[in-house]
Design a protein around this motif. Structure first.
Motif, PDB file in Angstrom:
ATOM      1  N   ARG A   1      10.308  -1.315  -5.045  1.00 24.88           N
ATOM      2  CA  ARG A   1      10.575  -2.630  -4.458  1.00 24.88           C
ATOM      3  C   ARG A   1      11.043  -2.488  -3.004  1.00 24.88           C
ATOM      4  NH1 ARG A   1       9.487  -6.366  -4.012  1.00 24.88           N
ATOM      5  NH2 ARG A   1      11.071  -7.943  -4.379  1.00 24.88           N
ATOM      6  N   ILE A   2      11.829  -1.443  -2.732  1.00 27.41           N
ATOM      7  CA  ILE A   2      12.258  -1.203  -1.346  1.00 27.41           C
ATOM      8  C   ILE A   2      11.032  -1.029  -0.452  1.00 27.41           C
ATOM      9  CG2 ILE A   2      13.317   0.552   0.157  1.00 27.41           C
ATOM     10  CD1 ILE A   2      15.469   0.889  -2.032  1.00 27.41           C
ATOM     11  N   GLU A   3       9.991  -0.388  -0.987  1.00 24.14           N
ATOM     12  CA  GLU A   3       8.769  -0.149  -0.215  1.00 24.14           C
ATOM     13  C   GLU A   3       7.850  -1.362  -0.205  1.00 24.14           C
ATOM     14  OE1 GLU A   3       6.890   3.425  -1.526  1.00 24.14           O
ATOM     15  OE2 GLU A   3       8.650   4.671  -1.152  1.00 24.14           O
ATOM     16  N   GLY A   4       8.248  -2.440  -0.906  1.00 26.84           N
ATOM     17  CA  GLY A   4       7.474  -3.667  -0.843  1.00 26.84           C
ATOM     18  C   GLY A   4       6.525  -3.907  -1.991  1.00 26.84           C
ATOM     19  N   TYR A   5       6.493  -2.995  -2.970  1.00 28.71           N
ATOM     20  CA  TYR A   5       5.629  -3.219  -4.128  1.00 28.71           C
ATOM     21  C   TYR A   5       6.160  -4.393  -4.951  1.00 28.71           C
ATOM     22  CZ  TYR A   5       3.280   1.274  -3.377  1.00 28.71           C
ATOM     23  OH  TYR A   5       2.546   2.307  -2.843  1.00 28.71           O
ATOM     24  N   GLU A   6       5.240  -5.117  -5.561  1.00 26.54           N
ATOM     25  CA  GLU A   6       5.604  -6.203  -6.466  1.00 26.54           C
ATOM     26  C   GLU A   6       5.495  -5.684  -7.902  1.00 26.54           C
ATOM     27  OE1 GLU A   6       4.046 -10.698  -7.688  1.00 26.54           O
ATOM     28  OE2 GLU A   6       3.205  -9.671  -5.931  1.00 26.54           O
ATOM     29  N   VAL A   7       6.488  -5.957  -8.722  1.00 26.39           N
ATOM     30  CA  VAL A   7       6.465  -5.560 -10.135  1.00 26.39           C
ATOM     31  C   VAL A   7       5.973  -6.759 -10.944  1.00 26.39           C
ATOM     32  CG1 VAL A   7       7.794  -4.666 -12.070  1.00 26.39           C
ATOM     33  CG2 VAL A   7       8.373  -3.972  -9.734  1.00 26.39           C
ATOM     34  N   VAL A   8       4.889  -6.547 -11.688  1.00 25.48           N
ATOM     35  CA  VAL A   8       4.246  -7.661 -12.395  1.00 25.48           C
ATOM     36  C   VAL A   8       4.314  -7.443 -13.906  1.00 25.48           C
ATOM     37  CG1 VAL A   8       2.716  -8.246 -10.488  1.00 25.48           C
ATOM     38  CG2 VAL A   8       1.982  -6.540 -12.166  1.00 25.48           C
TER      39      VAL A   8
ATOM     40  N   ASN B   1       5.226   8.906  -5.358  1.00 28.99           N
ATOM     41  CA  ASN B   1       4.076   9.463  -4.634  1.00 28.99           C
ATOM     42  C   ASN B   1       2.775   9.228  -5.391  1.00 28.99           C
ATOM     43  OD1 ASN B   1       5.607  10.390  -2.491  1.00 28.99           O
ATOM     44  ND2 ASN B   1       5.897  12.438  -3.352  1.00 28.99           N
ATOM     45  N   ALA B   2       2.830   9.311  -6.727  1.00 29.54           N
ATOM     46  CA  ALA B   2       1.639   9.057  -7.536  1.00 29.54           C
ATOM     47  C   ALA B   2       1.190   7.606  -7.397  1.00 29.54           C
ATOM     48  CB  ALA B   2       1.909   9.394  -9.007  1.00 29.54           C
ATOM     49  N   VAL B   3       2.160   6.685  -7.311  1.00 27.03           N
ATOM     50  CA  VAL B   3       1.824   5.272  -7.072  1.00 27.03           C
ATOM     51  C   VAL B   3       1.163   5.127  -5.701  1.00 27.03           C
ATOM     52  CG1 VAL B   3       2.758   2.952  -6.733  1.00 27.03           C
ATOM     53  CG2 VAL B   3       3.623   4.379  -8.599  1.00 27.03           C
ATOM     54  N   HIS B   4       1.700   5.811  -4.680  1.00 30.45           N
ATOM     55  CA  HIS B   4       1.113   5.771  -3.335  1.00 30.45           C
ATOM     56  C   HIS B   4      -0.354   6.206  -3.369  1.00 30.45           C
ATOM     57  CE1 HIS B   4       5.295   6.417  -1.252  1.00 30.45           C
ATOM     58  NE2 HIS B   4       5.166   5.222  -1.794  1.00 30.45           N
TER      59      HIS B   4
ATOM     60  N   PRO C   1       2.410  -1.900   0.505  1.00 35.31           N
ATOM     61  CA  PRO C   1       1.820  -3.118   1.060  1.00 35.31           C
ATOM     62  C   PRO C   1       1.935  -3.194   2.580  1.00 35.31           C
ATOM     63  CG  PRO C   1       3.806  -3.611  -0.200  1.00 35.31           C
ATOM     64  CD  PRO C   1       3.494  -2.189  -0.443  1.00 35.31           C
ATOM     65  N   THR C   2       0.947  -3.843   3.184  1.00 38.33           N
ATOM     66  CA  THR C   2       0.973  -4.025   4.631  1.00 38.33           C
ATOM     67  C   THR C   2       1.973  -5.107   5.003  1.00 38.33           C
ATOM     68  OG1 THR C   2      -0.779  -5.669   4.462  1.00 38.33           O
ATOM     69  CG2 THR C   2      -1.452  -3.379   4.834  1.00 38.33           C
ATOM     70  N   GLU C   3       2.459  -5.015   6.227  1.00 40.17           N
ATOM     71  CA  GLU C   3       3.388  -6.009   6.764  1.00 40.17           C
ATOM     72  C   GLU C   3       4.602  -6.216   5.862  1.00 40.17           C
ATOM     73  OE1 GLU C   3       1.690  -9.657   8.039  1.00 40.17           O
ATOM     74  OE2 GLU C   3       0.111  -8.697   9.182  1.00 40.17           O
ATOM     75  N   HIS C   4       5.049  -5.139   5.266  1.00 35.15           N
ATOM     76  CA  HIS C   4       6.278  -5.242   4.459  1.00 35.15           C
ATOM     77  C   HIS C   4       7.468  -5.413   5.393  1.00 35.15           C
ATOM     78  CE1 HIS C   4       9.579  -4.438   1.840  1.00 35.15           C
ATOM     79  NE2 HIS C   4       9.786  -3.212   2.306  1.00 35.15           N
ATOM     80  N   ASP C   5       8.250  -6.446   5.159  1.00 32.01           N
ATOM     81  CA  ASP C   5       9.445  -6.706   5.953  1.00 32.01           C
ATOM     82  C   ASP C   5      10.669  -6.566   5.055  1.00 32.01           C
ATOM     83  OD1 ASP C   5      11.552  -7.605   7.448  1.00 32.01           O
ATOM     84  OD2 ASP C   5      10.493  -9.338   8.268  1.00 32.01           O
ATOM     85  N   PRO C   6      11.430  -5.461   5.195  1.00 27.88           N
ATOM     86  CA  PRO C   6      12.583  -5.244   4.306  1.00 27.88           C
ATOM     87  C   PRO C   6      13.651  -6.319   4.435  1.00 27.88           C
ATOM     88  CG  PRO C   6      12.609  -3.677   6.120  1.00 27.88           C
ATOM     89  CD  PRO C   6      11.290  -4.384   6.185  1.00 27.88           C
ATOM     90  N   PHE C   7      13.631  -7.074   5.548  1.00 26.39           N
ATOM     91  CA  PHE C   7      14.633  -8.127   5.717  1.00 26.39           C
ATOM     92  C   PHE C   7      14.242  -9.408   4.970  1.00 26.39           C
ATOM     93  CE2 PHE C   7      15.128  -5.385   9.431  1.00 26.39           C
ATOM     94  CZ  PHE C   7      16.473  -5.073   9.309  1.00 26.39           C
TER      95      PHE C   7
END
Length: 445
Positions: free
Chosen positions: A35-42, A114-117, A123-129
């Motif tokens: 989630r920190i890296e911007g992935y969505e958990v579905v 890393n395996a997920v990567h 995701p592109t344009e991930h904004d942690p803020f």
């Protein structure tokens, strides 16, 4: 007119978490990083770009469940990453499911990420803020309680267990790190901290009880000091997986004083000294009945939960009767019991005199019948008492909560009929009005 910004591309991960609370914490750490890296958990296979399965490998039934979950994920999604305790033997997984993309063992968080990567880039344009992750990380438990893992691995060599080979030797977390995490959880609204590890009473042994700092105060990496600090946070603190070493006696006064919950989860496993020796259990020669008596003298409200194994190789009728006699005298509040199951790699598999499966089944039934009667009597004695209850759920029929004697998902419940205005996470005073062999009923005060 400015050019239209490119559409944000998301990356979606499905997650299946199997096994014990320790594995659940591993899952939470992996999900927090994703989630920190911007992935969505579905929540569905169809929406996921990849599915991660965190497996359990403790006994054969758990391995079968893990393999079935992997198979379902492959069938429904096709892109599957496997991690967790069963991952220490990759060949077993690949023999059944050769198409899995990656296999890793427990606590190998970086390898999983890393395996997920490799399957779907962050995701592109991930904004942690904007894509905020709460300070306490991603939790898989309800908002009002959380597991607090204080160490990994185990130094014991119990003959029926392969946990040390899966999770390694004891590695305790620095005490400041544990307390900082606990504080973040409490600030986020957590009302109950469930302290877990493979051996909670051994916490800090590997660190030589090194002194750390929390809020500018020195704290030793030792179970008693940790409990004192946690007890200052104003929430329920529950201890799981405590071996009955002599120094466990030191935390009982904290329970009597209301600093931590008067609850101990101690896996006694058996009562026959001969069987305990075959199991290679630590402190197997201890007079546990005498210890239990002392604990109850100091803290009469203490709740004792334990697990036992029947049908262990070499267990005779005499050994089993000794166990039943012990159970009658110990009068434990909550008990689980399992028939011995050979686990690949466990030394107990080589012991002589295996117990006939029909005999083991009969022993299990007799054991649980005795404990059901004990549990029913102990709960009946609570009728008329006033206790604190933590609310877990509210529906059209009323509220459902737990007392200090009840850990989530493994112990009993307290039902408050028609109390529909309460909220999960509330702590309320209740008078007990009824009971059965597992649960209590009460009325709000």
């Amino acid at each position: 007119m400015s050019a239209q910004s490119p559409e944000k591309i998301s990356a979606k991960v499905g997650f299946i978490s199997l096994g014990c609370p320790k594995a659940l914490v591993d899952s939470e750490r992996i999900l927090t990083q994703l989630r920190i890296e911007g992935y969505e958990v579905v929540p569905t296979y169809q929406d996921a770009d990849v599915v991660v399965v965190n497996t359990c490998g403790f006994i054969d039934a758990a391995k079968a469940e893990s393999l079935e979950a992997i198979g379902e994920a492959i069938s429904e999604n096709g892109k599957v990453i496997v991690t967790g305790c069963m991952g220490i033997d990759e060949s077993v997984i690949r023999a059944v499911h050769p198409q899995v993309l990656s296999v890793s063992g427990p606590q190998q968080y970086e390898q999983v990420v890393n395996a997920v990567h490799d399957v779907v880039a962050p995701p592109t344009e991930h904004d942690p803020f904007i894509d905020l992750v709460p300070p306490q990380g991603i939790k898989l438990t309800p908002r009002h309680y959380a597991y607090l893992k204080i160490s990994e691995g185990c130094n014991h060599k119990c003959s029926f267990c392969i946990i040390p080979s899966m999770r390694g030797k004891l590695v305790s977390r620095p005490v400041g790190s544990v307390l900082d995490e606990a504080e973040r959880l409490v600030k986020s609204g957590v009302q109950e901290l469930l302290v877990i590890s493979q051996d909670t009473s051994a916490y800090g042994v590997d660190l030589k009880y090194q002194t750390g700092f929390w809020q500018g105060m020195p704290v030793k990496a030792k179970m008693l000091d940790l409990c004192e600090a946690l007890g200052s946070m104003g929430v329920w603190v529950r201890l799981h997986y405590v071996y009955p070493y002599p120094h466990v006696d030191d935390v009982i006064p904290l329970m009597a004083a209301g600093k931590i919950l008067p609850y101990l989860d101690i896996p006694f496993q058996h009562a026959s000294p001969r069987i305990l020796a075959l199991m290679k259990r630590p402190a197997f020669a201890e007079n546990t009945l005498e210890r239990i008596k002392r604990w109850r003298e100091i803290c009469p409200d203490i709740t004792l939960r334990s697990t036992f194994i029947v049908g262990f190789p070499g267990e005779t009728d005499e050994d089993f009767e000794m166990l039943l006699d012990w159970l009658e005298e110990a009068q434990l509040d909550r008990v689980g019991c399992f028939i011995y199951s050979p686990v690949t790699g466990a030394r107990a598999n080589d012991l002589p005199d295996p117990v006939d499966p029909d005999v083991a089944e009969e022993r299990l039934e007799r054991f649980m019948n005795v404990q059901a009667r004990i549990s029913e009597d102990r709960l009946k004695a609570k009728i008329g008492r006033e206790i604190e209850v933590l609310i877990d759920e509210v529906n059209d029929d009323g509220a459902i909560g737990r007392s200090h004697a009840d850990a989530p998902e493994i112990d009993g419940l307290v039902y408050l009929d028609d109390e529909v205005d309460l909220l999960p996470g509330q702590r309320v005073r209740v008078r007990i009005t009824g009971s059965d062999e597992h649960d209590l009923w009460g009325e709000l005060l």
